[in-house]
Scaffold this motif. Structure first.
Motif, PDB file in Angstrom:
ATOM      1  N   VAL A 162      11.651 -24.445-165.051  1.00  0.00           N
ATOM      2  CA  VAL A 162      12.362 -23.813-163.938  1.00  0.00           C
ATOM      3  C   VAL A 162      11.782 -22.412-163.671  1.00  0.00           C
ATOM      4  O   VAL A 162      11.765 -21.934-162.555  1.00  0.00           O
ATOM      5  CB  VAL A 162      13.870 -23.716-164.276  1.00  0.00           C
ATOM      6  N   LEU A 174       9.584 -21.469-160.599  1.00  0.00           N
ATOM      7  CA  LEU A 174      10.167 -21.496-159.250  1.00  0.00           C
ATOM      8  C   LEU A 174      10.919 -20.194-159.002  1.00  0.00           C
ATOM      9  O   LEU A 174      11.435 -19.589-159.932  1.00  0.00           O
ATOM     10  CB  LEU A 174      11.163 -22.656-159.139  1.00  0.00           C
ATOM     11  N   LYS A 196      13.878 -18.104-158.651  1.00  0.00           N
ATOM     12  CA  LYS A 196      15.209 -18.446-159.136  1.00  0.00           C
ATOM     13  C   LYS A 196      16.240 -18.528-158.012  1.00  0.00           C
ATOM     14  O   LYS A 196      17.142 -19.338-158.024  1.00  0.00           O
ATOM     15  CB  LYS A 196      15.666 -17.394-160.160  1.00  0.00           C
ATOM     16  N   LYS A 238      16.432 -21.929-156.291  1.00  0.00           N
ATOM     17  CA  LYS A 238      16.910 -23.043-157.105  1.00  0.00           C
ATOM     18  C   LYS A 238      18.436 -23.180-157.095  1.00  0.00           C
ATOM     19  O   LYS A 238      18.959 -24.273-156.939  1.00  0.00           O
ATOM     20  CB  LYS A 238      16.383 -22.858-158.524  1.00  0.00           C
ATOM     21  N   GLU A 267      19.452 -24.655-153.842  1.00  0.00           N
ATOM     22  CA  GLU A 267      19.126 -26.093-153.778  1.00  0.00           C
ATOM     23  C   GLU A 267      20.154 -26.926-154.540  1.00  0.00           C
ATOM     24  O   GLU A 267      20.560 -28.001-154.101  1.00  0.00           O
ATOM     25  CB  GLU A 267      17.741 -26.349-154.377  1.00  0.00           C
ATOM     26  N   LYS A 276      21.607 -23.216-166.228  1.00  0.00           N
ATOM     27  CA  LYS A 276      20.709 -22.273-165.559  1.00  0.00           C
ATOM     28  C   LYS A 276      21.333 -20.870-165.493  1.00  0.00           C
ATOM     29  O   LYS A 276      20.651 -19.867-165.708  1.00  0.00           O
ATOM     30  CB  LYS A 276      20.418 -22.765-164.147  1.00  0.00           C
TER      31      LYS A 276
END
Lengths: 204, 204, 204
Positions: free
Chosen positions: C2, C5, C7, C10, C13, C63
Motif C-alpha cells: 500500500v 500508492l 495514501k 486509497k 477508494e 490501514k
C-alpha cells in the motif's frame, strides 16, 4: 496513593481485575441458567459483582482523567473499560429479566450462550494479561470473535424454534428478550476484543 | 455573526438553551401522561420543542467545526450536545408511541418516570449553568444519576406488574415499549451528566 | 504494498468500494421484499455482500492503524467506515429475520423502506465520490437525511396500521421487528451522511 506506583502497570492491573470480575459474573449467570435453582441468590450475587465492576470502571475513568501519559491511547483505555463494563451490564440485565418476568425455565440455548460468555471472559482475561508485553493478544481476540459468532447462531436458532413452538405470545416475549440480552453480552465482549486488537495493531 | 462574541461564553450559553428546552419537553410529556387529555396538542408541542432542540444541537456542531480553541475538549462538547439532544429525542419517541399506538391510558409509572425526567433536566440545567466556573457541577451530576436509578426501579416494577396483570399481549407490547422509551430518556440524561463529570474531572 | 500508492487516494477508494457494495446489498433486499421469491437465494447473497463489506471495513481499520498522515481526521475515517458497515449489518439483520421468522409476506412499507435504503446508498456513493475534492458533497448528505425522514414516516405509519389490523400478536411481533430493523438501516445511513458533513465543515 496511586501516584507512587508506575502508572503503566496500574491500568493493566485494573483491566485484569475487570476481566476476573467478568468471569465471576458470567459463571454466576451460567449456574443460574443451568437449573433455575436459588434464582434470587444468584441474581443478588450478580448484582454485587456488577457493582464491583462499576467501581473498577469508575476508578479507570478517574485515573484516566488524572493521568497525563497513558500506556496506550486514552480513547482506547476508555473504550476497553466501557466495553468490559457493558458485558457485565448485560449479564446483570439478563438476571434482572429472569426475576422481573418470573422466568423459571428457559431453552437450553440460554445456558449455552451463558457458557459462551464465560469462555469469552476467560479469553479476554488472557488477552488483557498479555497486553502489556503486546505478545499473544490477537489469538485470544480472534477466539472472542469466533465465540460471538457461535452465540449468535445458537441464539438465532433458538429464537427460530421459539416462534415455531411457543404459542403463548407473552411467554415468547419474555424468552426472546432473555436470549437477546444474553446474546448482546457476547457482542459487547467482541467490542472489547476489537479494542484490544486495535491497541496491538497501533503499536506494531 | 458568532465571531464577535467571546467563543467560550457562547458554547456555555448554547448548553443552557439546550437544558431549558429540555425542561420544556419533559414538562410537556409529563402533562400529557398525567391525564391523557389534548394528546394531539401535547404531541405537536413536543415535536416543535424537539425541532428547536435539533436546531441548537446543529448550531453547536457547526460552531465546533469552525472554532479552533474550545473552552473544553472538543469530543466532550460533541458528546454533551449529542446526549442532551438524545434525551429530547426519546421524549419525542415516547410521544410518538402514544399517537401511533393510540394509547389512551398508561400505568402511573409512566407519569412518574416523566416527572423524573423533568427533575433530571432541571439538575442538568443547574450543572450546565455552573460549568464555566467549574464550581458546584458534580453534586447535580450525582443527582441526575440517582434519578436514573430511581426511574430504572420504577420502570422495572411497572413492567413486572404489567406481565402479571396485562393479559392482552398487544396492549402489553404497547405499554412496555412506552415505559422502556421513557426510561431510556433517563439513561441519556445520565450520559449527559457523565460528560459533565468528565469535563470537571479533567480540569481538576 | 500500500505504501507506494498515495495514501489519500486509497482511503477514498475504499469508501467508494463500501458505497458500491452497500448499493448491491440494498438492491438485493429490495428485490427480496418486492415479491418474496427465491428468499433463501437473496438471503445468501446478502450474507456474501455483508462479508465483503466486513472485509473492506477491516481493511480501512488496519490501514488507519498503520497510517501516520490521514486525508481527514482519524476518528472521522473510523466513524464513516463503521456507519457504512452498520447500514449493511442492518440490511443483513432484516434478511435474517425473514428467514428466521419464516416471513413470507410483508406490508408494502417494507419494500418502500428498502427502496429508500437503495436511494440513500446511491446518494452516499455520490457524496463519497466527491469527498476528495470536497465539492458537491453536502447536497447528497442533505438528501440522505431527507430520505431517512421519509423512511421514518413510512415505518411509523405502517406500524400504526399493523396495530390496527394485525390481531395475531406473534405475527405482529415479527413484522414490527422487520420494519424497525429496516428503518434502523436508514438511521445508520444518516449517521454516515453526518460524518461526511462534518468532514466537509471541518475543512472549510
Amino acid at each position: 496513593m496511586v501516584r507512587l506506583l508506575p502508572k503503566e502497570v496500574k491500568f493493566f492491573e485494573m483491566f485484569e481485575q475487570m476481566s476476573s470480575n467478568l468471569v465471576l459474573g458470567a459463571s454466576e449467570i451460567t449456574e443460574l441458567l443451568r437449573e433455575f435453582k436459588d434464582t434470587a441468590d444468584h441474581v443478588k450475587r450478580i448484582k454485587e459483582i456488577e457493582h464491583a465492576g462499576d467501581d473498577i470502571t469508575h476508578a479507570v475513568f478517574v485515573k484516566l482523567n488524572s493521568t497525563f501519559i497513558t500506556p496506550f491511547d486514552r480513547e482506547d483505555i476508555h473504550l476497553l473499560a466501557s466495553s468490559l463494563d457493558d458485558v457485565l451490564d448485560f449479564i446483570n440485565a439478563a438476571a434482572d429479566r429472569i426475576m422481573l418476568y418470573k422466568i423459571t425455565a428457559a431453552p437450553a440455548a440460554a445456558y449455552e450462550i451463558a457458557k459462551i460468555i464465560v469462555k469469552q471472559a476467560e479469553a479476554l482475561g488472557r488477552a488483557v494479561k498479555n497486553l502489556e508485553k503486546l505478545k499473544d493478544v490477537l489469538p485470544h481476540c480472534v477466539e472472542v470473535n469466533r465465540l460471538e459468532n457461535e452465540a449468535d447462531r445458537v441464539c438465532r436458532e433458538a429464537i427460530g424454534r421459539l416462534f415455531d413452538t411457543e404459542k403463548d405470545p407473552i411467554a415468547l416475549i419474555k424468552i426472546k428478550e432473555l436470549l437477546e440480552v444474553l446474546e448482546t453480552a457476547t457482542d459487547k465482549a467482541e467490542d472489547a476484543a476489537n479494542v484490544l486488537e486495535t491497541v496491538v495493531l497501533k503499536s506494531a
